[in-house]
Write an enzyme that holds these catalytic residues in place. Structure first.
Site, PDB file in Angstrom:
ATOM      1  N   GLU A   1      12.814 -15.785  -1.124  1.00  0.00           N
ATOM      2  CA  GLU A   1      13.068 -17.049  -0.414  1.00  0.00           C
ATOM      3  C   GLU A   1      11.851 -17.963  -0.503  1.00  0.00           C
ATOM      4  O   GLU A   1      11.938 -19.160  -0.339  1.00  0.00           O
ATOM      5  CB  GLU A   1      13.326 -16.792   1.076  1.00  0.00           C
TER       6      GLU A   1
ATOM      7  N   ASP B   1       0.837  -1.192   0.000  1.00  0.00           N
ATOM      8  CA  ASP B   1       0.000   0.000   0.000  1.00  0.00           C
ATOM      9  C   ASP B   1       0.880   1.253   0.000  1.00  0.00           C
ATOM     10  O   ASP B   1       1.871   1.323   0.722  1.00  0.00           O
ATOM     11  CB  ASP B   1      -0.871  -0.041   1.268  1.00  0.00           C
TER      12      ASP B   1
HETATM   13  C1  GLC Z   1      -4.287   3.026  -0.774  1.00  0.00           C
HETATM   14  C2  GLC Z   1      -5.537   2.191  -0.703  1.00  0.00           C
HETATM   15  C3  GLC Z   1      -6.670   3.055  -0.234  1.00  0.00           C
HETATM   16  C4  GLC Z   1      -6.320   3.574   1.154  1.00  0.00           C
HETATM   17  C5  GLC Z   1      -4.985   4.298   1.141  1.00  0.00           C
HETATM   18  C6  GLC Z   1      -4.476   4.549   2.522  1.00  0.00           C
HETATM   19  O1  GLC Z   1      -4.352   4.024  -1.712  1.00  0.00           O
HETATM   20  O2  GLC Z   1      -5.786   1.577  -1.936  1.00  0.00           O
HETATM   21  O3  GLC Z   1      -7.887   2.368  -0.219  1.00  0.00           O
HETATM   22  O4  GLC Z   1      -7.313   4.456   1.607  1.00  0.00           O
HETATM   23  O5  GLC Z   1      -3.994   3.548   0.501  1.00  0.00           O
HETATM   24  O6  GLC Z   1      -4.048   3.358   3.124  1.00  0.00           O
END
Ligand code: GLC
Length: 507
Positions: A244, A187
């Site tokens: 790994e 993310d």
């Molecule tokens: C990313 C995710 C989104 C979230 C953001 C903060 O963009 O896809 O849904 O709100 O990160 O974690």
């Protein structure tokens, strides 16, 4: 798949791991190879799970660790691999690290996060804004300092310059790899490490905190908050760990500059980086061709191709809705699945459904204020599996977001119709398996309105214009059309007619 909205196995109106397990068979039928599951960790759900309170557990709303293991087992049985979301840029305010960190300035966990004193003039520690709008700093009354957050105040950013944070995540990655996951979707991958001195970003225009979040973000050149070179070292470290286990690292790399994207893949960085420009392009042949060619031209062929996600309006909606929107989305998929890299489908994209309609009183997303359609609810409404109440998604009387889709746009109906978007997508996936993945992309110039490229023996064409077009070809067979199964066959006249927004694959 967006877990809250994919399939509800326990009848509480929210999707969960049990529901997912029962629907994996459908994904195998569709032909997918990897299932990416959005966060299912314990969370107060300010950002629906992207605010993680414990990285090595399952929120009871979504199930248990045993149910997670059962998902992995079932996926393995079906020949699918499981990739999970890891959210390393920030935690929840309810994570034990943050609770400890905010308890006192001298707590050992304090430096897991980014704290600064309040400037004497009453301003913020620097001029950074959050992706969701507003200043990126919140003052913590109890301990008397500001903390940084690039998203909600309930999502404090971790300090990736702290070696202890790095070690914690090594342990977290291994925890899940040991449980059989095949890798991670990282993310906000572009944002992990911040400028060491937290310098203010150059201001491009005066920021207006009443404007929408995108306009606020665009008021600055993001020289110091995101895409810092030091982030690459984290990816390299993680890559060694996932390799790994024969795993893969996929970055949610929200950068729209191809060179910056290439930098995150360079050396032993990410295996795959998402290219999001496809979600922000106008619909005309030239722009589409440029948008698809740009990341490949900058030297990367490990592109994660996307046109949809749980964060953006669904493509058929974005492309104007109705038959047109639907056809454009399927036309674009045809090209994306023909390119080198890893194409992604977001649940419901294979049905070519539009955004669901969420009335203001049911709005759930914290983003986008009170305006209807401004947040991300529309693309997060539950999967329409079948026509009955609850759409086969849930047996609960009220799902967490309403399902407004037409009864004809369900998986059950589309599975019975060979010309449905679902069958088109399935056939396209099948066709992709025949591609020579080492063959380079050669862009063709077939004339106004058309986007076209050759890969090995295959040619891909999209009519992005408003009129029917005829293309001349030396190919002998039409293998795929994005609008009907009926056109497959031998090409006898060296000419192929394309309807507006139709894409074909020739051999
Ligand atoms: C990313 C995710 C989104 C979230 C953001 C903060 O963009 O896809 O849904 O709100 O990160 O974690």
């Amino acid at each position: 798949m967006y877990i809250r909205s994919f399939a509800d196995g326990n009848g509480d109106g929210v999707g969960d791991l049990r529901g997912l397990k029962d629907r994996l068979e459908h994904l195998a039928w569709l032909g997918v190879d990897i299932v990416w599951i959005t966060p299912f960790y314990p969370s107060p759900m300010f950002d629906f799970g992207y605010d993680v309170a414990d990285y090595t557990a399952v929120d009871p709303l979504f199930g248990t660790l045993d149910e997670f293991d059962a998902v992995v087992d079932e996926a393995t049985r079906l020949g699918l691999r499981v990739v999970i979301d890891i959210v390393p840029n920030h935690t929840s305010i309810e994570h034990a690290w943050f609770r400890a960190a905010r308890s006192s300035k001298t707590d050992p966990k304090r430096s897991y996060y980014i704290w600064r004193d309040a400037p004497a003039d009453g301003s913020h520690p620097n001029n950074w804004v959050g992706y969701f709008g507003g200043p990126a700093w919140t003052y913590d009354e109890a301990s008397g300092q500001y903390y940084l957050h690039l998203f909600l105040p309930e999502q404090p950013d971790l300090n990736w310059r702290n070696p202890s944070v790095i070690e914690e995540f090594d342990r977290i990655l291994r925890f899940w790899l040991e449980r059989g996951v095949s890798g991670f979707r990282i993310d906000v991958a572009q944002a992990l490490v911040k400028d060491e001195q937290l310098r203010s970003n150059p201001e491009l225009s005066p920021v207006d905190f009443d404007a929408d979040r995108h306009t606020q973000w665009a008021a600055f050149a993001h020289d110091h908050d995101v895409t810092q070179d030091d982030t690459l070292a984290i990816f390299k470290r993680w890559r060694a760990i996932v390799e790994e286990y024969d795993g893969i690292l996929i970055g949610e790399t929200y950068v729209l500059e191809p060179d910056v994207l290439a930098g995150m893949l360079r050396g032993d960085g990410l295996h795959v980086a998402f290219w999001f420009k496809t979600m922000h392009m106008e619909w005309n042949a030239e722009t589409i061709a440029q948008t698809l060619a740009a990341p490949l031209d900058s030297g990367s062929d490990e592109i994660g191709w996307v046109q949809a996600s749980h964060d953006e309006p669904r493509p058929p909606t974005r492309f104007g809705g109705g038959t047109r929107g639907r056809r454009r989305s399927l036309g674009l998929s045809t090209l994306l699945l023909g390119l080198p890299g890893l194409p992604f489908l977001y649940q419901g994209e294979e049905l070519a459904i539009e955004d669901g309609i969420v009335p203001p009183e049911m709005k759930a997303d914290p983003v986008g204020g009170d305006e209807v359609d401004a947040g991300r609810d529309g693309c997060r409404t539950p999967m329409p599996w079948s026509a009955e109440p609850g759409k086969g998604f849930t047996t609960a009387p009220t799902p967490w977001l309403p399902s407004s889709h037409d009864p004809d746009d369900t998986v059950a109906v589309q599975r019975g119709d060979p010309s449905s978007p679902l069958h088109r997508t399935r056939q396209l996936i099948e066709l992709r398996r025949q591609l020579d993945h080492d063959a380079p992309v050669e862009w063709l110039d077939p004339g106004t309105g058309l986007v076209a490229f050759r890969r090995g023996d295959f040619e891909f064409f999209l009519n992005a214009g408003d009129d029917e077009l005829t293309l001349h070809t030396e190919c002998g067979a039409l293998l795929y059309s994005s609008i009907t199964p009926d056109r497959v066959g031998t090409i006898s006249s060296s000419r192929v007619r394309l309807e507006p927004d139709e894409a074909v694959v020739l051999r």
